[in-house]
Design an enzyme around this catalytic site. Structure first.
Site, mmCIF file in Angstrom:
data_model
loop_
_atom_site.group_PDB
_atom_site.id
_atom_site.type_symbol
_atom_site.label_atom_id
_atom_site.label_comp_id
_atom_site.label_asym_id
_atom_site.label_seq_id
_atom_site.Cartn_x
_atom_site.Cartn_y
_atom_site.Cartn_z
ATOM 1 C CG ASP A 207 -2.266 0.914 1.333
ATOM 2 O OD1 ASP A 207 -2.978 0.524 1.155
ATOM 3 O OD2 ASP A 207 -2.396 1.912 1.035
ATOM 4 C CG HIS A 209 -2.481 4.989 2.517
ATOM 5 N ND1 HIS A 209 -2.896 4.830 1.664
ATOM 6 C CD2 HIS A 209 -2.408 6.334 2.346
ATOM 7 C CE1 HIS A 209 -3.546 4.763 0.830
ATOM 8 N NE2 HIS A 209 -3.481 6.382 1.482
ATOM 9 C CB SER A 294 -6.212 9.095 1.687
ATOM 10 O OG SER A 294 -4.523 8.981 0.811
#
Lengths: 367, 473
Positions: A207, A209, A294
């Site tokens: 990911d 993130h 995000s």
């Protein structure tokens, strides 16, 4: 110039030596493929629908129909994406455009590698805008703190297969220095991450993130910088609860279709455990506002809960005004004109900015 | 609507072919016209009038020129026809370029820029204007009788296999075929083979290489390795893209019973630029020779004028490719080399040299030209040239290195092998002495092609939309 070759077609039809099978096989094959494809296409419900509200005369309706009703919906699309994605991953170790495969299952977004001639000007533009925001917030008596998140490919450079371009090598430090020169408090998250790497993965392998631990490390690095500012923030206490470990396929797995990749994650939730907790409707107010992307926004895919980690680290409630899919600039613009800015005036505004967005143009759809 | 798209392959083509083969021959031109206009309208319905108008004007001029006797009046008729057609081309294709160039000059003198709304370039315009001009000039030269069948003529101009990106055809090449042509399973099979070959060339090779080309040509300071890799990649991409398109056009035509001339003949094995233009985009070079070079006087007015005509033909041919100074300079490059080669040949300075020297030498000249052809602007092209000369360093830049994917390098290698082995393969297959080998090779190649076609269809769905490079021209 040239003598035009009027007819250099060597037709196998006119060639008696051509094997008989060539007289019918290609035709039968092409017609068979086209026929099967046509039947499958026509059986697709969206293919039988014409887009509404789009102009036919200018071709707008046709483009929409072709891209959205047909190309995106043909029944073999997923199989095609998986087949070619799988072939490229297995044969060449490649992800689809948009991501890069690293070592030991690590995936990286190609946004952290991209460069262009306009980067320097864009980065200067970002710095100027951050200073504008700082000045604008000052009008309310609020202090801006920038949380510049280092690129995953920078923190985990040892897990990449491709070298990050030299022109971005010094970006984090140089931008951080520029922020300091401009008098904008900005914790050094790169150093914090490099020191915290040994504790646990700070970014997900699959990911873009950070992990819950990464979010925690960032929050703990931000806290002393905020404390140093000397604001009297309403106190709050939080309990962090680590949830059972679950597999999670990150957003970058979309670029490596067909491969079974996932991270194991233990989400951390934060609950206020003192008697306060007035929140938006309480008397004590919320003195810290979080704006960002995000990495901070409250979304269904958010298992890192940066806002919670930040509130726990600061010992005060945090108003989360971050937005997903908009990049860092749009949420700040929206915050500055939002009713929340007036109704719940902040003493501290923490603006989370991922490093990779420093060179990107402002676009509404940046993610 | 491009040939390598789901809408063409699975909606347009089956409907077109089913109706085409169900109709009696006398209705097929009408159906070709209907299908071709539908295909054109898929881009923009509001520009169909232009195609219809160009067709109608050319048809009427043909009738007028046929009746007029030779003389100044007839010459004026021809001139007005050419002016009308080139006027349409100039307005839609070059007006923006003209105004921008004019503004660049006036602004350099501190004057205010002329403001104006940019004009949209109708797709295929350059091609159907050239088709119309060739017909009008042929009737004027009495090399072709004017047609009295507006339906066949309109179907010729709009014939969808060549409508959008050529080949550039002469009317007399297809006039007889509109009157009479055969439809056989063998011919259809041949067309299917060519179509599938072109489809695979475009989707499996050209589209795979394309991202590297874009990345290399957008390097702000390309190194020698960056610039040469980008230039080589574009050299291969352009050939597989455009020759793939031509294969599909020829194949589709054959599936409808038409026989189109070849457009490419292994251009990258040329031993001179003169030979290159006998092998690259052959239908265009033929058109330029017949209607531009000869009209300028060809080689009838002495050596110096011949060189000038050759040069002018290539410069205007360059400009035909697009409204940008890059295309003009590309034409200047090729025109100058053609003139020099011509001079050397006439002065007996041209010595036969071995292929290992002349083929790479020609390729370097071609590649240098392609850089200008591909670059977005002249300064961009010179940025690449500086890189090619090593003025920004030699080794691969890390800004490009991460985009040099193994799959792209493998595709480039395969493409290069095909470029240089295919002519040898063709000779072997066509060699009378290899009768035993020939059928096996032909069957083997076809059997390999079939799964490649399916893989290409699947790749088309997996990748994002990629238009043909030549559509911009």
């Amino acid at each position: 110039m040239t003598e035009f070759a009027q007819d250099t077609v060597k037709s196998n039809a006119n060639n008696p030596a051509a094997p008989a099978v060539l007289h019918w096989l290609p035709a039968a094959f092409l017609l068979g493929v086209v026929a099967v494809g046509a039947v499958l296409t026509v059986l697709t419900p969206t293919v039988r629908q014409w887009p509404q509200g789009k102009a036919v005369v200018t071709g707008e309706a046709m483009v929409t129909y072709e891209k959205e009703n047909l190309d995106a919906k043909v029944p073999w699309r997923d199989a095609s994406v998986n087949l070619w994605g799988g072939l490229n991953a297995r044969l060449f170790g490649e992800a689809r455009d948009g991501a890069l495969i690293g070592k030991e299952g690590w995936l990286f977004t190609s946004e952290e590698y991209q460069t262009s001639a306009g980067d320097a000007a864009e980065i200067q533009g970002k710095l100027a805008y951050i200073q504008e925001v700082r000045d604008e917030l000052k009008k309310d008596g609020a202090q801006l703190v920038v949380a510049l998140i280092p690129a995953k490919a920078r923190v985990y450079a040892d897990q990449t297969n491709a070298k990050v371009p030299a022109q971005t090598e010094a970006l984090y430090q140089s931008f951080h220095t520029e922020l300091e020169k401009a008098g904008i408090p900005a914790p050094d998250l790169l150093t914090a991450f490099e020191n915290g790497k040994s504790r646990s993965d700070l970014f997900f392998k699959t990911d873009t993130h950070w992990t819950p631990t990464g979010a925690q490390v960032a929050a703990q690095a931000i806290a002393p910088v905020v404390t140093e500012l000397g604001f009297d923030l309403p106190a709050a206490e939080y309990t962090a609860q680590t949830q059972p470990e679950v597999p999670r396929a990150g957003d970058l797995t979309r670029y490596v279709p067909g491969a079974d990749r996932s991270d194991l994650v233990s989400p951390i939730t934060y609950e206020r455990n003192d008697e306060g907790g007035g929140g938006l409707f309480g008397d004590e107010g919320i003195a810290v506002t979080l704006v960002g992307t995000s990495y901070s926004a409250e979304t269904k895919d958010n298992v890192w809960h940066f806002d919670g980690a930040l509130a726990a680290a600061l010992g005060t409630e945090v108003l989360n005004m971050a937005r997903e899919g908009k990049g860092p600039i749009v949420p700040m613009r929206e915050y500055l004109i939002s009713p929340e800015r007036k109704d719940y005036p902040a003493q501290i505004v923490i603006w989370e900015i991922p490093e990779r967005f420093l060179r990107e143009d402002y676009k509404e759809d940046d993610s | 609507m491009v040939f390598s798209s789901n809408v063409f392959l699975f909606l347009f083509l089956p409907v077109f072919l089913i109706v085409y083969y169900l109709l009696p021959f006398r209705w097929r031109s009408a159906w070709i016209l209907t299908g071709s206009y539908a295909l054109y309208s898929w881009w923009r319905l509001d520009f169909l009038w232009l195609l219809v108008a160009i067709t109608a004007v050319a048809y009427l001029y043909g009738l007028i020129l046929e009746k007029q006797s030779d003389g100044p009046r007839r010459r004026w008729t021809l001139t007005s026809a050419i002016v009308l057609n080139l006027g349409a081309l100039a307005y839609f294709k070059y007006a923006n370029f003209g105004i921008e160039s004019f503004n660049a000059i006036t602004q350099s003198f501190g004057m205010q820029a002329f403001t104006w709304a940019p004009i949209l370039l109708p797709i295929g315009l350059s091609f159907f204007i050239f088709h119309a001009i060739s017909y009008i000039v042929d009737v004027y030269r009495r090399e072709e009788q004017a047609t009295h069948n507006p339906l066949d003529f309109a179907a010729f101009i709009a014939l969808f296999p060549h409508l959008i990106a050529g080949p550039v055809l002469k009317y007399n090449l297809l006039a007889d075929q509109f009157r009479s042509r055969t439809h056989t399973l063998e011919k259809f099979s041949y067309g299917a083979t060519r179509f599938m070959t072109g489809f695979a060339k475009k989707v499996l090779i050209a589209d795979t290489i394309a991202p590297l080309v874009t990345a290399a040509f957008h390097q702000p300071n390309p190194s020698m390795a960056d610039a040469w890799l980008g230039a080589l990649a574009y050299t291969l991409q352009l050939y597989f893209d455009f020759s793939g398109y031509s294969d599909m056009a020829i194949g589709l035509a054959a599936m409808m019973g038409f026989k189109f001339p070849e457009n490419f003949n292994h251009p990258y094995i040329s031993r001179s630029i003169t030979e290159f233009w006998r092998r690259w985009h052959m239908s265009l070079s033929s058109w330029l020779r017949e209607y531009l070079y000869i009209s300028l006087g060809g080689n009838r007015h002495g050596r110096a004028r011949t060189y000038l005509n050759l040069w002018l033909t290539m410069v205007l041919g360059g400009l035909w490719h697009g409204a940008n100074w890059t295309f003009v300079l590309w034409g200047v490059w090729h025109g100058s080399i053609l003139a020099v080669e011509r001079r050397m040949k006439e002065a007996s300075l041209w010595k036969p040299s071995p292929a290992w020297l002349t083929i790479p030498g020609t390729m370097i000249l071609v590649i240098i030209g392609w850089v200008m052809f591909r670059a977005d602007s002249v300064p961009d092209a010179f940025r690449m040239y500086r890189g090619m000369l090593g003025l920004n360093g030699v080794s691969l830049s890390d800004t490009l290195a991460w985009q040099v994917k193994p799959s792209v390098l493998v595709s480039m290698l395969l493409a290069a092998l095909l470029v240089y082995l295919a002519p040898y393969w063709g000779n072997r297959v066509g060699d009378v002495g290899s009768k035993l080998l020939r059928p096996r090779l032909a069957v083997g190649a076809t059997v390999m092609l079939l799964p490649l076609f399916v893989l290409a269809i699947l790749k088309l769905s997996a990748q994002s939309y990629t238009p043909f490079l030549y559509f911009q021209f």
